[in-house]
Design a protein around this motif. Structure first.
Motif, PDB file in Angstrom:
ATOM      1  N   THR A 285      35.777  40.663  49.801  1.00  0.00           N
ATOM      2  CA  THR A 285      35.559  40.576  48.474  1.00  0.00           C
ATOM      3  C   THR A 285      34.550  39.476  48.416  1.00  0.00           C
ATOM      4  N   PRO A 286      33.418  39.355  47.447  1.00  0.00           N
ATOM      5  CA  PRO A 286      32.534  38.156  47.565  1.00  0.00           C
ATOM      6  C   PRO A 286      33.219  37.061  47.305  1.00  0.00           C
ATOM      7  N   ARG A 287      32.832  35.722  47.847  1.00  0.00           N
ATOM      8  CA  ARG A 287      33.587  34.624  47.807  1.00  0.00           C
ATOM      9  C   ARG A 287      33.738  34.097  46.362  1.00  0.00           C
ATOM     10  N   ALA A 288      32.775  34.410  45.428  1.00  0.00           N
ATOM     11  CA  ALA A 288      33.132  33.992  44.075  1.00  0.00           C
ATOM     12  C   ALA A 288      34.299  34.602  43.434  1.00  0.00           C
ATOM     13  N   LEU A 289      34.412  35.957  43.810  1.00  0.00           N
ATOM     14  CA  LEU A 289      35.493  36.876  43.272  1.00  0.00           C
ATOM     15  C   LEU A 289      36.877  36.550  44.056  1.00  0.00           C
ATOM     16  N   ARG A 290      36.840  36.098  45.223  1.00  0.00           N
ATOM     17  CA  ARG A 290      37.981  35.646  45.811  1.00  0.00           C
ATOM     18  C   ARG A 290      38.501  34.367  45.105  1.00  0.00           C
ATOM     19  N   GLU A 291      37.628  33.566  44.564  1.00  0.00           N
ATOM     20  CA  GLU A 291      38.158  32.558  43.700  1.00  0.00           C
ATOM     21  C   GLU A 291      39.139  32.855  42.683  1.00  0.00           C
ATOM     22  N   VAL A 292      38.538  34.157  41.855  1.00  0.00           N
ATOM     23  CA  VAL A 292      39.163  34.595  40.977  1.00  0.00           C
ATOM     24  C   VAL A 292      40.549  35.255  41.482  1.00  0.00           C
ATOM     25  N   ALA A 293      40.500  36.122  42.424  1.00  0.00           N
ATOM     26  CA  ALA A 293      41.772  36.586  43.028  1.00  0.00           C
ATOM     27  C   ALA A 293      42.765  35.350  43.296  1.00  0.00           C
ATOM     28  N   ASP A 294      42.317  34.122  43.946  1.00  0.00           N
ATOM     29  CA  ASP A 294      43.156  33.109  44.116  1.00  0.00           C
ATOM     30  C   ASP A 294      43.803  32.679  42.725  1.00  0.00           C
ATOM     31  N   ARG A 295      43.223  32.641  41.717  1.00  0.00           N
ATOM     32  CA  ARG A 295      43.645  31.948  40.395  1.00  0.00           C
ATOM     33  C   ARG A 295      44.649  32.945  39.977  1.00  0.00           C
ATOM     34  N   ASN A 296      44.163  34.327  40.036  1.00  0.00           N
ATOM     35  CA  ASN A 296      45.091  35.479  39.474  1.00  0.00           C
ATOM     36  C   ASN A 296      46.473  35.652  40.155  1.00  0.00           C
TER      37      ASN A 296
END
Length: 369
Positions: A285-296
């Motif tokens: 997944t894009p790096r920016a969306l991995r951060e969202v995945a981490d938070r979720n």
């Protein structure tokens, strides 16, 4: 690359992006510019098997090019993380799945450029006016009659893979039984069509922005050919599934890079389960969306099952897979097309659910529905 980088990143840009043996001091870019997918995940490079000096070299390069105004999105889907050109905007993009998405879904205008022309466009804010920048060249050429239901992501991948093979680099206009597609489905459709052929543009009347009707899609052009897509044409599934061994070493999900909804789907299918000790799962997944995945909490759900969430790259670009990989399962028609040719592995193509089951059991049991 190591030797070139020792000369400085001005030399890297000059050689790789401008095809210039003379070192040009790189100024700040004039155009809105982003770095597409790279070969190294800045956080998971050890899992990839990348040497430490190369991983550090990439980080240094990103700091340099970031200071010149280049956005380090590091994804084949920049439109998922903020680079969304408006309809009619002129672009210089080079990744095949991004190009067809830009043209067809967003209605912006780009040809499939090379690193030299995109490098120059970033510095000058200019690109030659030819090909898909010209309205007349964006009109449909072939009418596609879809005679069966095309609904899920796998269906759209199969449709795209078939059309790329029979239409090559022309412009299909899709009609018939294709249910209202999501952006995710169009992403997979375009990537598949650009892999088996050279499709850079398509129209779906009343869906894509330059085709309110079939007539508008063709814009007065004659229909050069009609293509029917039915059960018999789903033979693309057999063409993609070149594997014979059902023991799966590696499952790759996310080409083009997954949206956050796709990461959630994978995480939910893995929740409370464990991946086979004989199989690895990488979710891209894009790096920016991995951060969202981490938070979720999605990253945690995937890692607790034994998988890895990766960014910035994919196996076809990096040429990196788990050591000893012989058989791959993927939900990407693009990866199923390229990986056997690039790396010599066997490949299974199927739905996300089929691929997750392969990761859990270590065996491929997917098929057409």
């Amino acid at each position: 690359m190591r030797e070139l980088a020792r000369k400085g990143f001005d030399a890297v840009y000059s050689e790789l992006n401008l095809d210039s043996p003379e070192v040009v001091e790189v100024p700040r870019v004039l155009a809105n510019t982003c770095q597409l997918i790279t070969g190294i995940d800045n956080e998971q490079w050890r899992i990839q098997g990348i040497p430490e000096d190369l991983a550090e070299q990439q980080k240094q390069g990103e700091r340099f090019f970031g200071s010149r105004g280049i956005n380090m999105f590091a994804t084949c889907t920049p439109y998922q993380v903020g680079n969304v050109p408006v309809k009619g905007g002129h672009c210089a993009w080079m990744e095949s799945s991004a190009v067809v998405y830009c043209n067809a879904v967003l209605g912006a205008r780009t040809n499939t450029e090379g690193k030299e022309s995109t490098g120059a466009a970033a510095l000058t804010g200019r690109i030659p006016y030819w090909g898909y920048h010209i309205p007349d060249y964006r009109r449909g050429t072939h009418l596609v009659d879809i005679a069966i239901d095309v609904d899920d992501i796998m269906d759209w991948g199969l449709l795209g893979y078939h059309l790329g093979g029979v239409i090559d680099d022309e412009i299909p206009v899709l009609t018939g039984r294709c249910r209202q597609p999501s952006l995710i489905k169009l992403k997979h459709f375009g990537a598949a069509a650009a892999s088996s052929g050279g499709i850079e543009m398509y129209h779906i009347p009343d869906v894509t922005p330059e085709a309110r009707s079939v007539e508008e899609a063709f814009g007065g052009n004659r229909v050069r050919g009609t293509v029917r897509y039915g059960e018999a044409e789903r033979v693309a599934f057999e063409n993609l599934n070149c594997a014979t061994d059902r023991d799966v070493d590696f499952v790759m999900l996310g080409c083009p890079h997954n949206s956050i909804d796709q990461v959630w789907l994978i995480a939910s299918l893995l929740e409370g389960r464990k991946i086979s000790p004989n199989t690895q799962l990488w979710v891209h997944t894009p790096r920016a969306l991995r951060e969202v995945a981490d938070r979720n909490g999605y990253t945690k759900m995937i890692s607790e099952a034994g998988g890895f969430v990766m960014s910035d790259t994919c196996p076809a670009i990096s040429r990196q897979m788990p050591q000893g990989t012989k058989v791959v399962a993927t939900d990407s028609a693009k990866q199923a097309h390229y990986l056997p040719a690039i790396t010599g592995v066997q490949a299974w193509f199927g739905s996300v659910k089929d691929c997750v089951e392969a990761a859990i059991t270590g065996r491929w049991s997917g098929g057409l529905r």
